[in-house]
Design a protein around this motif. Structure first.
Motif, PDB file in Angstrom:
ATOM      1  N   ASN A 290      50.549  43.356  25.146  1.00  0.00           N
ATOM      2  CA  ASN A 290      49.853  42.075  25.062  1.00  0.00           C
ATOM      3  C   ASN A 290      49.436  41.526  26.426  1.00  0.00           C
ATOM      4  N   SER A 291      49.543  42.344  27.464  1.00  0.00           N
ATOM      5  CA  SER A 291      49.225  41.837  28.805  1.00  0.00           C
ATOM      6  C   SER A 291      48.193  42.687  29.527  1.00  0.00           C
ATOM      7  N   ASP A 292      47.465  43.501  28.786  1.00  0.00           N
ATOM      8  CA  ASP A 292      46.414  44.309  29.393  1.00  0.00           C
ATOM      9  C   ASP A 292      45.307  43.398  29.925  1.00  0.00           C
ATOM     10  N   LEU A 293      45.039  43.454  31.214  1.00  0.00           N
ATOM     11  CA  LEU A 293      44.087  42.522  31.825  1.00  0.00           C
ATOM     12  C   LEU A 293      42.662  42.746  31.356  1.00  0.00           C
ATOM     13  N   ALA A 294      42.301  43.989  31.089  1.00  0.00           N
ATOM     14  CA  ALA A 294      40.937  44.280  30.652  1.00  0.00           C
ATOM     15  C   ALA A 294      40.656  43.750  29.250  1.00  0.00           C
ATOM     16  N   SER A 295      41.707  43.437  28.492  1.00  0.00           N
ATOM     17  CA  SER A 295      41.505  42.895  27.149  1.00  0.00           C
ATOM     18  C   SER A 295      41.472  41.366  27.151  1.00  0.00           C
ATOM     19  N   GLN A 296      41.525  40.762  28.338  1.00  0.00           N
ATOM     20  CA  GLN A 296      41.561  39.301  28.438  1.00  0.00           C
ATOM     21  C   GLN A 296      40.228  38.704  28.888  1.00  0.00           C
ATOM     22  N   CYS A 297      39.164  39.513  28.892  1.00  0.00           N
ATOM     23  CA  CYS A 297      37.828  38.997  29.238  1.00  0.00           C
ATOM     24  C   CYS A 297      37.121  38.563  27.962  1.00  0.00           C
ATOM     25  N   THR A 298      37.712  37.598  27.276  1.00  0.00           N
ATOM     26  CA  THR A 298      37.241  37.221  25.941  1.00  0.00           C
ATOM     27  C   THR A 298      36.794  35.763  25.845  1.00  0.00           C
ATOM     28  N   HIS A 299      36.947  35.004  26.937  1.00  0.00           N
ATOM     29  CA  HIS A 299      36.583  33.586  26.931  1.00  0.00           C
ATOM     30  C   HIS A 299      35.516  33.322  27.992  1.00  0.00           C
ATOM     31  N   ARG A 300      34.734  32.301  27.769  1.00  0.00           N
ATOM     32  CA  ARG A 300      33.670  31.977  28.731  1.00  0.00           C
ATOM     33  C   ARG A 300      34.224  31.449  30.047  1.00  0.00           C
ATOM     34  N   TYR A 301      35.458  30.903  29.992  1.00  0.00           N
ATOM     35  CA  TYR A 301      36.055  30.286  31.174  1.00  0.00           C
ATOM     36  C   TYR A 301      37.476  30.798  31.329  1.00  0.00           C
ATOM     37  N   LYS A 302      37.872  31.047  32.578  1.00  0.00           N
ATOM     38  CA  LYS A 302      39.251  31.444  32.852  1.00  0.00           C
ATOM     39  C   LYS A 302      39.791  30.566  33.970  1.00  0.00           C
ATOM     40  N   ILE A 303      41.059  30.256  33.891  1.00  0.00           N
ATOM     41  CA  ILE A 303      41.687  29.318  34.822  1.00  0.00           C
ATOM     42  C   ILE A 303      42.490  30.083  35.863  1.00  0.00           C
ATOM     43  N   TYR A 304      42.355  29.676  37.127  1.00  0.00           N
ATOM     44  CA  TYR A 304      43.241  30.171  38.182  1.00  0.00           C
ATOM     45  C   TYR A 304      44.090  29.016  38.672  1.00  0.00           C
ATOM     46  N   VAL A 305      45.401  29.233  38.679  1.00  0.00           N
ATOM     47  CA  VAL A 305      46.326  28.224  39.176  1.00  0.00           C
ATOM     48  C   VAL A 305      47.411  28.938  39.974  1.00  0.00           C
ATOM     49  N   GLU A 306      47.815  28.332  41.086  1.00  0.00           N
ATOM     50  CA  GLU A 306      48.846  28.952  41.924  1.00  0.00           C
ATOM     51  C   GLU A 306      50.204  28.918  41.228  1.00  0.00           C
ATOM     52  N   GLY A 307      51.096  29.780  41.699  1.00  0.00           N
ATOM     53  CA  GLY A 307      52.461  29.794  41.190  1.00  0.00           C
ATOM     54  C   GLY A 307      53.386  29.221  42.248  1.00  0.00           C
ATOM     55  N   VAL A 308      54.307  30.053  42.742  1.00  0.00           N
ATOM     56  CA  VAL A 308      55.162  29.625  43.848  1.00  0.00           C
ATOM     57  C   VAL A 308      54.299  29.308  45.062  1.00  0.00           C
ATOM     58  N   SER A 309      53.292  30.145  45.264  1.00  0.00           N
ATOM     59  CA  SER A 309      52.274  29.888  46.294  1.00  0.00           C
ATOM     60  C   SER A 309      50.963  30.465  45.766  1.00  0.00           C
ATOM     61  N   TRP A 310      50.288  31.267  46.569  1.00  0.00           N
ATOM     62  CA  TRP A 310      49.059  31.923  46.097  1.00  0.00           C
ATOM     63  C   TRP A 310      49.432  32.953  45.029  1.00  0.00           C
ATOM     64  N   SER A 311      48.454  33.445  44.307  1.00  0.00           N
ATOM     65  CA  SER A 311      48.713  34.444  43.269  1.00  0.00           C
ATOM     66  C   SER A 311      47.720  35.594  43.384  1.00  0.00           C
ATOM     67  N   VAL A 312      48.225  36.807  43.180  1.00  0.00           N
ATOM     68  CA  VAL A 312      47.353  37.994  43.210  1.00  0.00           C
ATOM     69  C   VAL A 312      46.376  37.988  42.048  1.00  0.00           C
ATOM     70  N   SER A 313      46.558  37.097  41.081  1.00  0.00           N
ATOM     71  CA  SER A 313      45.761  37.122  39.849  1.00  0.00           C
ATOM     72  C   SER A 313      44.323  36.673  40.045  1.00  0.00           C
ATOM     73  N   GLN A 314      43.989  36.046  41.169  1.00  0.00           N
ATOM     74  CA  GLN A 314      42.654  35.466  41.291  1.00  0.00           C
ATOM     75  C   GLN A 314      41.556  36.527  41.189  1.00  0.00           C
ATOM     76  N   LYS A 315      41.773  37.696  41.762  1.00  0.00           N
ATOM     77  CA  LYS A 315      40.733  38.733  41.686  1.00  0.00           C
ATOM     78  C   LYS A 315      40.574  39.247  40.267  1.00  0.00           C
ATOM     79  N   TYR A 316      41.664  39.347  39.512  1.00  0.00           N
ATOM     80  CA  TYR A 316      41.567  39.807  38.120  1.00  0.00           C
ATOM     81  C   TYR A 316      40.847  38.786  37.252  1.00  0.00           C
TER      82      TYR A 316
END
Length: 484
Positions: A290-316
Motif C-alpha cells: 500500500n506504499s508504492d509511490l508510483a501508484s500514488q499519482c492519482t490526485h490533481r494535488y499533492k501535499i509536501y510537509v516537513e517531518g522532524v526537519s526536511w523530508s526526502v519525499s519532496q522529489k517523489y
C-alpha cells in the motif's frame, strides 16, 4: 551425329543458364545476408555503446573474496579526451554551492577546524589517492551511512582521478548541527559539516541524501529507477482525470504533520484534502503493497510537509505531475532553493493550513490549465534537473570546491577503515544488496562534469529572494480574489 551434337549443345546451354541463375541467386542471398549483418551489427554496436556509456546499470561484478586493498584505486583518469569547454552548464541550483561554502572562503579550512566537529558528526570521511576511508563516531539511523558512502564510491568510479583528496565530517541525522548563533563575529570559524539539509540559522553544508541510491527499509527504489516508474504513472492517469483533491500519505506523527491530519474531512467540513497516516512497521508486514509511490499519482494535488526537519519525499511528490502544495518549509536541501512559488509549486502558509489547502484546490479546479502547468513544471524540474548525472555532478562540484579550501594535505586518520563497493555489497543481503547493485556505476563516464555556474552577485541573490516573495504574494492575491 548432327542431331546429337545439337542436343548436346542445348543441354550445355541449359546447364550454363542454370549455373548462372544459381550464381545469381547465391549472390543475391549473400548480398542480402551481408546487408542484414551490417544493419543488425550496427544496431548491436549501438546497443553496446549505450550499455558501455550509461553509468546507471545493473552491475553484479563484485568479487567478495577481495579486500579493498586488492582493488585498484580510482586514480586513473579515463582514456577519453574531454573538451571541458563543451560541457553543458550545470542546473541553476548548483550556484548555491558557492553560498554554502562562503563562511570559509576567506580564511580557508584548517585541520583543527575540521576535527572540531567530532562531537556532532556521525563519521569522518577522507579520500586520498582515489581511496575512501572512514572513522565512525556514532551510529546512524537505519542504513543512511552505508548508502551515503555507497554513493560516494560510485562518484569515484564515475570520475576516476578527478575527485581530489579531501577530509570532511558528515552528519546523517535530520536536525542541523552547526548553528549560527554559536559563532558570532568574534567567535572562531564554524566547523564545516556536510549534511542532507540546512536552514537559515545553520552552517550545515547540504549534500544529496542517501535515498537517491534507494531507501531499503521502506522499499523506496533507487531514484533513477523510481523516477521512470513515476513518469509511466503520469501517462496512465492524466491530470484532468485525477481525483480533484489534495493527497498526502506518510508518517503523520512527526512535527507539523500532526496538524495536517486535522485537514481530513470531518464533522461535515470538507477541506478538499485526503490525508492517510502510515505506520511503516505495518507496511512492512504487508509487503509494502500500500506504499508504492508510483501508484500514488492519482490526485490533481499533492501535499509536501516537513517531518522532524526536511523530508526526502519532496522529489517523489513533485514528480507526479500533480500541483504540489508546499506547506511553508523551514529547511532546505541541495535543490529546493531553486523552486519558485506559482511556477513549480503552490505555497501554503503554516497558519490555518486546512483552509489554505481548500482554497488552493478550489482555485486549481477553477483554473485547471494553470494548475496543470504548475504541476507539470515541478515534475519536469525533478525529472530532468535531478537526473543522476546531475546528482553526481553536484556531489563532485561541492566536494571539489570544499577541497580547494583545505589548508592542509589530507592524510588517512588514525583508526580509519578503508571502504570500497565490495565491502558494502558483500556485507549485506536482500533488498539492500539489490538496491546497491541496481544503482552501481559500472564504468567511468564518457563526459566530464557539467560546468559549475558562477556564484550569485549580491544584487542577483537579493532579486531572486524578492521574486520569490512577490510570487508568494501573487498566490495570496489569487486566493483572496477567488474567495470574493
Amino acid at each position: 551425329m548432327a542431331t546429337m551434337s545439337s542436343s548436346s549443345r542445348s543441354r550445355r546451354v541449359q546447364s550454363t543458364l542454370a549455373l548462372i541463375l544459381a550464381i545469381f541467386v547465391a549472390f543475391a542471398f549473400i548480398t542480402r545476408w551481408i546487408d542484414l549483418f551490417i544493419v543488425t551489427g550496427s544496431l548491436l554496436q549501438k546497443k553496446l555503446h549505450l550499455l558501455n556509456n550509461t553509468p546507471q546499470l545493473h552491475s553484479s561484478d563484485f568479487d567478495c573474496s577481495l579486500n579493498c586493498s586488492d582493488i585498484p584505486s580510482f586514480t586513473t583518469t579515463t582514456n577519453l579526451v574531454f573538451n571541458s569547454s563543451a560541457a553543458p552548464s550545470c542546473p541553476d541550483y548548483f550556484r548555491w554551492i558557492h553560498e554554502d561554502l562562503s563562511p570559509w572562503k576567506g580564511a580557508g579550512i584548517a585541520r583543527e577546524i575540521v576535527e572540531a566537529a567530532k562531537s556532532v558528526a556521525n563519521v569522518r570521511i577522507t579520500i586520498v589517492d582515489g581511496r575512501l576511508y572512514v572513522v565512525k563516531y556514532k551510529k546512524a539511523f537505519q542504513t543512511r551511512d552505508s548508502i551515503t558512502l555507497w554513493g560516494l564510491l560510485q562518484l569515484l568510479k564515475l570520475y576516476p582521478g578527478r575527485v581530489p583528496d579531501l577530509d570532511l565530517m558528515f552528519e546523517f541525522g535530520d536536525k542541523t548541527v552547526i548553528h549560527k548563533n554559536e559563532y558570532g563575529r568574534n567567535a572562531s570559524l564554524p566547523p564545516p559539516v556536510f549534511h542532507y539539509c540546512s536552514d537559515e540559522s545553520s552552517y550545515d553544508i547540504v549534500f544529496p541524501d542517501w535515498s537517491f541510491w534507494g531507501w531499503p527499509e521502506v522499499n523506496i527504489k533507487p531514484w533513477e529507477e523510481l523516477k521512470e516508474e513515476l513518469k509511466e504513472a503520469n501517462e496512465r492517469i492524466k491530470w484532468i482525470d485525477r481525483e480533484p483533491y489534495a493527497y498526502w500519505k506518510g508518517n503523520a506523527r512527526l512535527g507539523p504533520r500532526k496538524d495536517l491530519i486535522k485537514c481530513n474531512a470531518s464533522n461535515g467540513q470538507d477541506w478538499k484534502a485526503r490525508i492517510y497516516d502510515t505506520t511503516w512497521a505495518e507496511e512492512k508486514k504487508q509487503g509494502f503493497n500500500n506504499s508504492d509511490l508510483a501508484s500514488q499519482c492519482t490526485h490533481r494535488y499533492k501535499i509536501y510537509v516537513e517531518g522532524v526537519s526536511w523530508s526526502v519525499s519532496q522529489k517523489y511528490i513533485a514528480a507526479c505531475d500533480s500541483m504540489t502544495l508546499v506547506i511553508k518549509p523551514h529547511y532546505y536541501d541541495f535543490f529546493t532553493r531553486a523552486l519558485l512559488p506559482s511556477v513549480h509549486y503552490w505555497p501554503i502558509g503554516e497558519r490555518d493550513k486546512c483552509r489554505a489547502i481548500k482554497s488552493a484546490v478550489e482555485w486549481g479546479n477553477a483554473h485547471s490549465d494553470k494548475a496543470r502547468e504548475i504541476g507539470q513544471a515541478g515534475s519536469r524540474f525533478v525529472q530532468e534537473s535531478l537526473a543522476m548525472k546531475n546528482i553526481y555532478d553536484y556531489s563532485f562540484h561541492v566536494l571539489n570546491k570544499y577541497a580547494k579550501l583545505l589548508k592542509y594535505k589530507p592524510t588517512v586518520p588514525e583508526g580509519a577503515v578503508e571502504m570500497c563497493s565490495e565491502t558494502l555489497v558483500c556485507a549485506t543481503k536482500g533488498r539492500r544488496k539489490r538496491f546497491m547493485k541496481h544503482s552501481a556505476v559500472r564504468s567511468p563516464g564518457d563526459s566530464p562534469p557539467c560546468m559549475l555556474p558562477p556564484s550569485y552577485e549580491p544584487r542577483g541573490l537579493l532579486n531572486l529572494l524578492e521574486r520569490k516573495r512577490n510570487l508568494t504574494n501573487q498566490v495570496q492575491l489569487w486566493e483572496e480574489q477567488e474567495r470574493r
